[in-house]
Design an enzyme around this catalytic site. Structure first.
Site, PDB file in Angstrom:
ATOM      1  N   HIS A   1       0.821  -1.208   0.000  1.00 60.72           N
ATOM      2  CA  HIS A   1       0.000   0.000   0.000  1.00 60.72           C
ATOM      3  C   HIS A   1       0.853   1.255   0.000  1.00 60.72           C
ATOM      4  O   HIS A   1       2.052   1.206   0.270  1.00 60.72           O
ATOM      5  CB  HIS A   1      -0.971   0.016   1.186  1.00 60.72           C
ATOM      6  CG  HIS A   1      -0.306   0.058   2.542  1.00 60.72           C
ATOM      7  ND1 HIS A   1      -0.064  -1.075   3.296  1.00 60.72           N
ATOM      8  CD2 HIS A   1       0.170   1.092   3.277  1.00 60.72           C
ATOM      9  CE1 HIS A   1       0.521  -0.726   4.433  1.00 60.72           C
ATOM     10  NE2 HIS A   1       0.691   0.579   4.464  1.00 60.72           N
TER      11      HIS A   1
ATOM     12  N   HIS B   1       4.044   7.357   3.412  1.00 64.50           N
ATOM     13  CA  HIS B   1       4.972   6.222   3.317  1.00 64.50           C
ATOM     14  C   HIS B   1       4.535   5.273   2.205  1.00 64.50           C
ATOM     15  O   HIS B   1       3.432   5.383   1.686  1.00 64.50           O
ATOM     16  CB  HIS B   1       5.095   5.472   4.650  1.00 64.50           C
ATOM     17  CG  HIS B   1       3.823   4.804   5.110  1.00 64.50           C
ATOM     18  ND1 HIS B   1       2.891   5.433   5.897  1.00 64.50           N
ATOM     19  CD2 HIS B   1       3.347   3.549   4.892  1.00 64.50           C
ATOM     20  CE1 HIS B   1       1.893   4.587   6.145  1.00 64.50           C
ATOM     21  NE2 HIS B   1       2.131   3.443   5.541  1.00 64.50           N
TER      22      HIS B   1
ATOM     23  N   GLU C   1       7.810   1.469   4.743  1.00 62.26           N
ATOM     24  CA  GLU C   1       7.297   0.486   5.694  1.00 62.26           C
ATOM     25  C   GLU C   1       7.529  -0.894   5.099  1.00 62.26           C
ATOM     26  O   GLU C   1       7.264  -1.107   3.912  1.00 62.26           O
ATOM     27  CB  GLU C   1       5.787   0.718   5.913  1.00 62.26           C
ATOM     28  CG  GLU C   1       5.115  -0.318   6.818  1.00 62.26           C
ATOM     29  CD  GLU C   1       3.605  -0.101   6.956  1.00 62.26           C
ATOM     30  OE1 GLU C   1       3.060   0.848   6.373  1.00 62.26           O
ATOM     31  OE2 GLU C   1       2.974  -0.917   7.653  1.00 62.26           O
TER      32      GLU C   1
HETATM   33 CO    CO Z   1       1.201   1.636   6.176  1.00 65.14          CO
END
Ligand code: CO
Length: 141
Positions: free
Chosen positions: A7, A82, A131
């Site tokens: 994502h 992120h 991440e």
């Molecule tokens: Co995230």
């Protein structure tokens, strides 16, 4: 090596307003947008907007000590926060990232998908906060 792009994280002042934008401006159907949940330990509320090949993770501060409060002070209308890639084993990934000289920002902790995550400092990736999340068991099979 990193795996699938899971994502893109977007910090917003209001998840509900952002959901409306993805519905009304981009035509994302209601059932492709998840309910808003709280991740109290990380000081965020979150929801996912599912698109054909990935997800947008909407995150909104939860409480005044939320780690994204400062980000929203610099980006009052919200902004890309992120990018998240999957890895098969978060502890192996953490050890390897440290070995390669990256700054790992946290001990593995449970993220919005219920699997452990770590963050890599933006200075290691041309200004992008990365991440890494452990692939959920049984996903993409
Ligand atoms: Co995230």
């Amino acid at each position: 090596m990193i795996g699938r792009l899971n994502h893109v994280g977007v910090a917003v002042p209001s998840i509900e307003a952002a959901k409306q934008t993805y519905r009304d401006l981009y035509g994302v159907p209601e059932d492709a947008i998840t309910e808003t949940r709280e991740l109290a330990a990380q000081g965020v509320k979150f929801a996912f907007v599912n698109v054909a090949n990935s997800q947008i993770e909407l995150i909104e501060p939860l409480g005044e000590h939320s780690p994204i409060v400062k980000f929203l002070e610099r980006n009052p209308s919200g902004g890309q926060h992120h990018v998240c890639f999957e890895v098969p084993d978060i502890y192996a990934a953490r050890d390897e990232m440290i070995r390669r000289g990256a700054t790992v920002l946290n001990e593995p902790r449970i993220g919005a998908h219920g699997t452990p995550i770590i963050f890599i400092h933006p200075k290691n990736s041309h200004g992008v906060l990365i991440e890494l999340m452990e692939t959920p068991k049984g996903a993409h099979t």
